[in-house]
Design a protein around this motif. Structure first.
Motif, PDB file in Angstrom:
ATOM      1  N   SER A   1      56.892  57.469  28.568  1.00 44.90           N
ATOM      2  CA  SER A   1      57.536  56.436  29.361  1.00 44.90           C
ATOM      3  C   SER A   1      56.747  55.743  30.547  1.00 44.90           C
ATOM      4  N   ARG A   2      57.090  54.686  31.159  1.00 43.71           N
ATOM      5  CA  ARG A   2      56.324  54.255  32.224  1.00 43.71           C
ATOM      6  C   ARG A   2      56.635  55.333  33.383  1.00 43.71           C
TER       7      ARG A   2
ATOM      8  N   GLU B   1      51.314  45.709  33.495  1.00 40.94           N
ATOM      9  CA  GLU B   1      51.967  45.326  32.034  1.00 40.94           C
ATOM     10  C   GLU B   1      50.594  45.117  31.113  1.00 40.94           C
ATOM     11  N   ALA B   2      51.178  45.367  29.892  1.00 38.35           N
ATOM     12  CA  ALA B   2      50.165  44.672  28.786  1.00 38.35           C
ATOM     13  C   ALA B   2      50.950  43.941  27.808  1.00 38.35           C
TER      14      ALA B   2
ATOM     15  N   SER C   1      50.131  50.792  31.384  1.00 41.91           N
ATOM     16  CA  SER C   1      49.069  51.865  31.395  1.00 41.91           C
ATOM     17  C   SER C   1      48.237  51.771  32.851  1.00 41.91           C
ATOM     18  N   GLY C   2      47.728  52.803  33.081  1.00 41.75           N
ATOM     19  CA  GLY C   2      46.491  52.998  34.157  1.00 41.75           C
ATOM     20  C   GLY C   2      45.525  54.055  33.766  1.00 41.75           C
ATOM     21  N   HIS C   3      44.289  53.994  34.624  1.00 42.36           N
ATOM     22  CA  HIS C   3      43.195  54.778  34.503  1.00 42.36           C
ATOM     23  C   HIS C   3      43.051  55.751  35.740  1.00 42.36           C
ATOM     24  N   PHE C   4      42.427  56.812  35.548  1.00 42.19           N
ATOM     25  CA  PHE C   4      41.872  57.930  36.244  1.00 42.19           C
ATOM     26  C   PHE C   4      40.790  58.399  35.912  1.00 42.19           C
ATOM     27  N   THR C   5      39.969  59.115  36.835  1.00 45.12           N
ATOM     28  CA  THR C   5      39.040  59.914  36.730  1.00 45.12           C
ATOM     29  C   THR C   5      39.229  61.217  37.284  1.00 45.12           C
ATOM     30  N   ASP C   6      38.533  62.131  36.546  1.00 48.54           N
ATOM     31  CA  ASP C   6      38.725  63.746  37.077  1.00 48.54           C
ATOM     32  C   ASP C   6      37.770  63.831  38.232  1.00 48.54           C
TER      33      ASP C   6
ATOM     34  N   HIS D   1      51.810  54.003  28.052  1.00 45.63           N
ATOM     35  CA  HIS D   1      53.067  54.082  27.327  1.00 45.63           C
ATOM     36  C   HIS D   1      53.011  52.818  26.387  1.00 45.63           C
ATOM     37  N   ARG D   2      53.177  52.864  25.176  1.00 41.99           N
ATOM     38  CA  ARG D   2      53.206  51.834  24.304  1.00 41.99           C
ATOM     39  C   ARG D   2      54.158  50.793  24.430  1.00 41.99           C
TER      40      ARG D   2
END
Length: 271
Positions: free
Chosen positions: A218-219, A242-243, A249-254, A264-265
């Motif tokens: 889910s979002r 939004e896509a 979606s979003g991005h992170f780094t460890d 989320h599709r």
């Protein structure tokens, strides 16, 4: 909420060439998706091949890279003959042998190669003696990615905060996590030790041409995982957006800089 490794996205200078290499080396089930390709490693995880520039741009990074990329992909098979068969197929496809296939520590059998796209792969079998011939098409029993980190115990704490459960824990030497069904296993080793085990040096910098992906349900789960990553010591590199078709979606780094995409599709079949 629990992070899992649904897709290992690899950047390649030429997606078509990379697709051909992996098709010949591992015989995965391939689904072409426009200018990318999904490789089903026979139920042990998914790879996605994308153009390096596109993968880097989507992750909020510059595409330049040099030296050791900080990770090793691993394909486990049933017997040494299958390690040798896969190594031979990789070499025929243009791979560079970093460690020849041979008996390794603790009785296992392994070899390491660098694929034409630059990714380092280790092929391994638990027994060091064959009990039969290689299968006509050797199939992986497990697919893994080992991240080279500064401190495995600290990295374990980070991923534990995101809901992952440790499986084998050897302290600062090696740690891995229980994989979800049909997903690859995430593993941790100290960067220098991992590089030596792969037959290379630990020197390297820039975008590793890899993004790990979790497909959220889910979002709200996307938002929750990104927030948890920041609280645990990670960093947001691409804020949620939004896509086309309703994806999110979003991005992170460890803490060691490895990049994750949480997506989320939505109603569209494409992430």
């Amino acid at each position: 909420m629990a992070l899992k490794l649904d897709v290992i996205a690899l950047g390649a200078p030429e997606v078509h060439a990379a697709r051909g290499f992996y098709a010949a080396a591992f015989s995965p089930v391939i689904t072409d998706e426009g200018d990318s390709a999904d490789l089903d490693m026979h139920g042990t995880g998914h790879l996605e091949l994308s153009a390096t520039e596109r993968l880097a741009a989507d992750a909020g990074a510059e595409p330049a890279t040099s030296g050791f990329r900080g990770y090793v992909l691993t394909c486990a098979v049933s017997r040494p003959a299958e390690v040798r068969a896969l190594m031979d197929a990789a070499v025929r496809g243009g791979a560079e042998v970093l460690k020849p296939a041979r008996k390794a520590l603790f009785g296992s059998f392994s070899g390491v190669f660098r694929a034409p796209d630059g990714a380092v792969w280790k092929l391994a079998a638990a027994p060091h003696k064959d009990t039969g011939p290689a299968a006509e098409t050797p199939l992986p029993t497990e697919t893994m990615v080992i991240l080279g980190v500064a401190a495995p115990k600290a990295s374990k704490a980070f991923y534990g905060a995101l809901g992952m459960t440790a499986d084998r824990d050897y302290g600062s030497k090696y740690i891995d996590f229980h994989p979800a069904k049909a997903a690859a296993r995430l593993c941790l080793m100290e960067r220098g030790v991992l590089a030596r085990d792969a037959g290379t040096t630990g020197e390297g910098d820039g975008f590793p041409s890899m993004v790990l992906t979790y497909r959220a349900e889910s979002r709200e789960e996307v938002d929750a995982l990104l927030a948890a990553a920041v609280t645990a010591g990670g960093r947001i590199t691409v804020t949620t957006a939004e896509a086309p078709g309703g994806g999110y979606s979003g991005h992170f780094t460890d803490p060691d800089g490895f990049r994750w995409r949480v997506a989320h599709r939505g109603p569209s079949p494409s992430l």
